[in-house]
Scaffold this active site. Structure first.
Site, PDB file in Angstrom:
ATOM      1  N   HIS A   1       0.869  -1.178   0.000  1.00  0.00           N
ATOM      2  CA  HIS A   1       0.000   0.000   0.000  1.00  0.00           C
ATOM      3  C   HIS A   1       0.904   1.225   0.000  1.00  0.00           C
ATOM      4  CE1 HIS A   1      -3.952  -1.993   0.657  1.00  0.00           C
ATOM      5  NE2 HIS A   1      -3.134  -2.972   1.012  1.00  0.00           N
TER       6      HIS A   1
ATOM      7  N   GLU B   1      -9.625  -8.865  -8.293  1.00  0.00           N
ATOM      8  CA  GLU B   1      -8.522  -7.893  -8.252  1.00  0.00           C
ATOM      9  C   GLU B   1      -7.517  -8.106  -9.381  1.00  0.00           C
ATOM     10  OE1 GLU B   1      -6.094  -8.077  -4.678  1.00  0.00           O
ATOM     11  OE2 GLU B   1      -5.336  -6.043  -5.005  1.00  0.00           O
TER      12      GLU B   1
HETATM   13 MN    MN Z   1      -4.901  -8.537  -3.006  1.00  0.00          MN
HETATM   14 MN    MN Z   2      -4.627  -5.358  -3.099  1.00  0.00          MN
END
Ligand code: MN
Ligand code: MN
Length: 297
Positions: free
Chosen positions: A161, A281
């Site tokens: 992230h 995803e």
């Molecule tokens: Mn993921």
């Molecule tokens: Mn992700």
């Protein structure tokens, strides 16, 4: 940005995800799912960017198998398999939902379709908030709800992230997608009975090193050094360290590291009203004319 490494990691991730989609996991334990998928990554020359998440039913994300996790998949379960591959720290992050209850096929379809719609609008300069709006609209067309407090994210080397969020709903304050950055887009979808957001559960079984400071506990410092050497600042599971420490000792030392804020423990995320959640995803890099979807097979 090393585009070759992103592409190579993506190819492995896509193959492993598609195999996981095809496989019949009924009767398999969560431990077997996670270790099986992880070994598929390693077999192809990749490294796991994080422990494979196998999140069941109302658990949206951040559940990985405990050592010897014997929870078995039944013919009414829905399981999100979220996997990450890294090559030299460049990450491919992708997920698939496998569902054995036809009642929830729409949920899975909504997540898949929302991801597809999002991918088709990506190019350099597109606003993340507009991607969120597209996801939200598509999900609602299926009579489902997007999870508003889970989002996609920018990726960095050894960083999952990296600071920017790609929302699953339209949201105020945004940024434009850049061709010099990789991103993950991940619609999470629940039923129209759900509240449409997740809460933190008490369970925490994914961890990451967040500081390299010493604790004055030699054994704990040795574990922190081992974590740094093997996983860098990327997430890891207890399963991954019990080869070198007993489970009990590893838990003790991890607790020390968590209390000293050397290690962060991620709470399992559960749909607030206990409704089931599906996820899809992809990882992509925007281009002038579209996107390099690294995890597209
Ligand atoms: Mn993921
Ligand atoms: Mn992700």
């Amino acid at each position: 940005m090393k585009i070759d490494d992103y592409v190579a990691a993506g190819k492995i991730a896509a193959e492993v995800r598609e195999n996981a989609r095809k496989k019949n996991w009924i009767g398999t334990s969560l431990f077997e799912i996670c270790s099986d998928v992880e070994s598929e990554i390693v077999k192809r020359g990749g490294k796991c960017a994080f422990p494979v998440n196998a999140s069941l039913n109302e658990i949206a994300a951040h559940y990985t198998a405990e050592p010897n996790d014997q929870k078995i998949i039944s013919d009414t379960d829905l399981v999100k398999i979220d996997l990450g591959v890294q090559i030299n720290g460049y990450i491919a992050d992708t997920a698939v939902t496998v569902c054995y209850d036809p009642q929830y096929d729409t949920l899975v379809q909504a997540a898949e379709d929302a991801l597809k719609s999002a991918m088709s609008m990506i190019k350099t300069g597109v606003k993340a908030s507009d991607v969120g709006r597209t996801i939200e609209n598509r999900v609602k067309q299926f009579g489902c709800k997007p999870i508003i407090n889970l989002s996609g994210h920018s990726l960095g080397q050894y960083t999952i992230h990296a600071g920017k969020s790609i929302p699953n709903v339209w949201s105020i304050g945004s940024f434009s997608l850049s061709d010099s950055e990789a991103y993950a887009c991940e619609p999470f979808v629940t039923t129209n009975k759900g509240l449409g957001f997740v809460r933190n559960d008490k369970t925490k079984n994914i961890f990451a090193l967040v500081s390299r400071k010493k604790t004055k506990n030699d054994e704990a410092d040795k574990l922190a050094e081992y974590i740094w050497t093997n996983f860098n600042m990327l997430p890891f599971a207890l399963r991954w360290i019990v080869k070198d420490w007993s489970e009990q000792k590893a838990r003790e030392l991890l607790d020390v590291l968590i209390k000293r804020k050397v290690v962060h423990a991620y709470p399992v995320l559960v749909e607030a009203s206990g409704q089931r959640v599906a996820q899809a995803e992809h990882t992509f890099i925007p281009t002038e004319s579209g996107a390099t979807i690294t995890t597209l097979l």
